[in-house]
Design a protein around this motif. Structure first.
Motif, short mmCIF file in Angstrom:
data_model
loop_
_atom_site.label_atom_id
_atom_site.label_comp_id
_atom_site.label_asym_id
_atom_site.label_seq_id
_atom_site.Cartn_x
_atom_site.Cartn_y
_atom_site.Cartn_z
N SER A 121 0.83 -1.21 0.00
CA SER A 121 0.00 0.00 0.00
C SER A 121 0.86 1.26 0.00
O SER A 121 0.49 2.28 -0.59
CB SER A 121 -0.94 0.00 1.21
OG SER A 121 -0.21 0.09 2.43
N THR A 122 2.03 1.18 0.65
CA THR A 122 2.95 2.32 0.65
C THR A 122 3.43 2.61 -0.76
O THR A 122 3.47 3.77 -1.20
CB THR A 122 4.15 2.03 1.58
OG1 THR A 122 3.68 1.81 2.91
CG2 THR A 122 5.13 3.19 1.58
N VAL A 123 3.79 1.56 -1.49
CA VAL A 123 4.23 1.72 -2.88
C VAL A 123 3.08 2.25 -3.74
O VAL A 123 3.28 3.11 -4.60
CB VAL A 123 4.74 0.38 -3.44
CG1 VAL A 123 5.04 0.50 -4.93
CG2 VAL A 123 5.99 -0.07 -2.69
N ALA A 124 1.87 1.73 -3.49
CA ALA A 124 0.71 2.18 -4.26
C ALA A 124 0.43 3.67 -4.06
O ALA A 124 -0.10 4.34 -4.95
CB ALA A 124 -0.53 1.36 -3.87
N ASP A 125 0.83 4.18 -2.89
CA ASP A 125 0.67 5.62 -2.61
C ASP A 125 1.80 6.45 -3.21
O ASP A 125 1.85 7.67 -3.01
CB ASP A 125 0.63 5.85 -1.10
CG ASP A 125 -0.65 5.32 -0.47
OD1 ASP A 125 -1.64 5.16 -1.19
OD2 ASP A 125 -0.65 5.06 0.75
N GLY A 126 2.71 5.79 -3.93
CA GLY A 126 3.80 6.51 -4.57
C GLY A 126 4.98 6.81 -3.66
O GLY A 126 5.78 7.70 -3.96
#
Length: 261
Positions: free
Chosen positions: A89-94
């Motif tokens: 989810s952290t990666v998905a948030d950029g």
């Protein structure tokens, strides 16, 4: 200078377990490795019911509370799902997990993972609760000072009581988290990941860890023979050696460790 110099690891226990599950590993930890543990809400003896908070937030908070930061996170069982969900989810948030949490690498011990929703069936649902009870019984056996003399009926009764104290809320949350693993975008995490699997694990089958390794971009696997769901307690010396090898690889600057064992 040892290969582990400068590494600080956070240890995350699974559902119905607690920080003591890491004690055998701590006694054999690689030289120079600074270890921290977190007492999480789903621990044995924890709250019967908690507020409706995203469990991944507890993982992030635990990482942030380590003095000086944790560059390696070692998660066991239920915590592996939550850690993967947090990173994805952290990666998905950029955001790069390295920048947000300071993590350089991850060790997943006995992870739960399935690639497709169809891999879950209605018929296996009753067995899910039995697997939780069996896991509790194995943990009680491992943590008992007189494990060879612990009566099987007493052990089974203690496991039943442990599950009752854990309560239905955590059972449902575990199942919900497990059912979401096919939707985890684990391949985007981009961190070196080492998976440690017990070849006799009947709670989290090794095949699931192998499938997860195939999805992750930077993964290596250590399979420990004659070992069940808790390698760090059942085979602590072998587990410590696996962690040491992985940290040596990191210290050498390799971001894609070769598969071992």
């Amino acid at each position: 200078m040892s290969a582990q110099a400068g590494h600080r690891a956070l240890l995350l226990h699974g559902l119905g377990s607690n920080e003591s599950c890491w004690d055998p590993f701590v006694a054999h930890r690689p030289p120079g490795l600074d270890l921290w543990t977190a007492g999480l809400p789903w621990r044995a003896g924890g709250p019967y019911a908690v507020s409706e908070r995203d469990e991944t937030a507890w993982i992030g908070e635990a990482i942030r509370r380590v003095p000086g930061g944790a560059d390696v996170v070692v998660a066991h069982s239920y915590a592996t799902i939550l850690l993967l969900a947090l990173l994805a989810s952290t990666v998905a948030d950029g955001v790069d997990p390295r920048e947000k949490f300071g993590i350089r690498a991850v060790v997943l011990v006995s992870p739960f993972f399935r690639q497709h929703p169809r891999d879950f069936t209605w018929a296996e649902l009753p067995g899910t609760l039995e697997a939780m009870r069996r896991s509790a019984e194995e943990n009680i056996q491992l943590m008992s000072r007189n494990r060879d003399r612990l009566d099987p009926e007493v052990r089974a009764g203690m496991a039943e009581l442990a599950c009752a104290r854990l309560g239905p809320y955590w059972a449902v949350r575990y199942l919900d988290a497990y059912l979401r693993t096919p939707f985890l975008d684990a391949g985007t995490i981009g961190l070196p990941v080492h998976l440690v699997l017990g070849e006799r694990d009947s709670v989290a089958p090794p095949a699931e860890g192998e499938a997860l390794a195939g999805v992750l971009g930077h993964a290596s696997i250590e399979r420990i023979e004659d070992c069940g769901h808790s390698p760090m307690a059942e085979r602590p010396e072998r587990f410590a050696h696996a962690v040491q090898q992985f940290l040596t690889t990191l210290s050498a600057g390799h971001t894609s460790p070769a598969t071992v064992n």
